[in-house]
Design a protein around this motif. Sequence first.
Motif, mmCIF file in Angstrom:
data_model
loop_
_atom_site.group_PDB
_atom_site.id
_atom_site.type_symbol
_atom_site.label_atom_id
_atom_site.label_comp_id
_atom_site.label_asym_id
_atom_site.label_seq_id
_atom_site.Cartn_x
_atom_site.Cartn_y
_atom_site.Cartn_z
ATOM 1 N N GLN A 39 0.826 -1.207 0.000
ATOM 2 C CA GLN A 39 0.000 0.000 0.000
ATOM 3 C C GLN A 39 0.859 1.255 0.000
ATOM 4 O O GLN A 39 0.523 2.248 -0.646
ATOM 5 C CB GLN A 39 -0.934 0.028 1.223
ATOM 6 N N ALA A 40 1.983 1.230 0.690
ATOM 7 C CA ALA A 40 2.867 2.392 0.727
ATOM 8 C C ALA A 40 3.705 2.486 -0.544
ATOM 9 O O ALA A 40 4.004 3.584 -1.016
ATOM 10 C CB ALA A 40 3.772 2.325 1.948
ATOM 11 N N GLU A 41 4.077 1.340 -1.094
ATOM 12 C CA GLU A 41 4.900 1.347 -2.305
ATOM 13 C C GLU A 41 4.152 1.931 -3.493
ATOM 14 O O GLU A 41 4.729 2.653 -4.304
ATOM 15 C CB GLU A 41 5.362 -0.077 -2.626
ATOM 16 N N GLU A 46 8.687 7.153 -6.947
ATOM 17 C CA GLU A 46 9.743 6.304 -7.489
ATOM 18 C C GLU A 46 9.160 5.035 -8.109
ATOM 19 O O GLU A 46 9.638 4.566 -9.147
ATOM 20 C CB GLU A 46 10.735 5.950 -6.364
ATOM 21 N N PHE A 47 8.123 4.492 -7.514
ATOM 22 C CA PHE A 47 7.458 3.293 -8.039
ATOM 23 C C PHE A 47 6.888 3.560 -9.424
ATOM 24 O O PHE A 47 7.116 2.809 -10.372
ATOM 25 C CB PHE A 47 6.352 2.870 -7.064
ATOM 26 N N SER A 124 9.969 -6.435 -5.537
ATOM 27 C CA SER A 124 8.761 -6.944 -4.891
ATOM 28 C C SER A 124 7.830 -7.595 -5.918
ATOM 29 O O SER A 124 7.905 -7.288 -7.115
ATOM 30 C CB SER A 124 8.037 -5.799 -4.188
ATOM 31 N N PRO A 125 6.935 -8.477 -5.474
ATOM 32 C CA PRO A 125 5.990 -9.094 -6.414
ATOM 33 C C PRO A 125 5.071 -8.078 -7.084
ATOM 34 O O PRO A 125 4.745 -8.223 -8.270
ATOM 35 C CB PRO A 125 5.182 -10.049 -5.531
ATOM 36 N N LEU A 126 4.664 -7.032 -6.359
ATOM 37 C CA LEU A 126 3.833 -5.995 -6.952
ATOM 38 C C LEU A 126 4.588 -5.281 -8.064
ATOM 39 O O LEU A 126 4.058 -5.070 -9.160
ATOM 40 C CB LEU A 126 3.396 -4.985 -5.877
ATOM 41 N N ARG A 127 5.831 -4.920 -7.794
ATOM 42 C CA ARG A 127 6.651 -4.234 -8.792
ATOM 43 C C ARG A 127 6.870 -5.150 -9.999
ATOM 44 O O ARG A 127 6.828 -4.698 -11.141
ATOM 45 C CB ARG A 127 7.980 -3.820 -8.177
#
Length: 148
Positions: A39-41, A46-47, A124-127
């Motif tokens: 949630q923060a990423e 930068e993301f 990360s998996p989300l990235r």
Amino acid sequence: MASTSLTNQNIECHILTLFDKLEAMRRDASLSTSRLPMQAEVRTLEFWRSIISECLATFFYVFLACGGGASLVGSGTPPTTPNLGTALATGFAVATLTHCFGHVSGAHMNPAVTVAMATTRNISPLRAAMFVTAQCGGGIAGAALLYG
């Protein structure tokens, strides 16, 4: 002669000690930077910069690589003939795009590289999921612009 070999051994010992300390500092620095929750990423600039850069890098790579290969279609040469121009265009495209986008996102430009980085837990998996989506979109857009 004995004093020079003793001095060389001391220097080697000091160099190895220095490398050990540097490696320990690098490990401590990587452990201290904890990963953000998903949630923060998602909320970080930068993301989104890294996702857009992956899309752009893949767009330009597919456009340049396919453009280099498209020169064979109209020339009448069989497509199995190796073409130095295509190889150079692809190689220079990868090198240039890596220099341009490497510091922003890592310049994966390939879903297989992204999956490997996610498997080894470097991203990360989300990235990783967002990178693969952006890479597929950028590749489709690059080919669509080239081939109409």
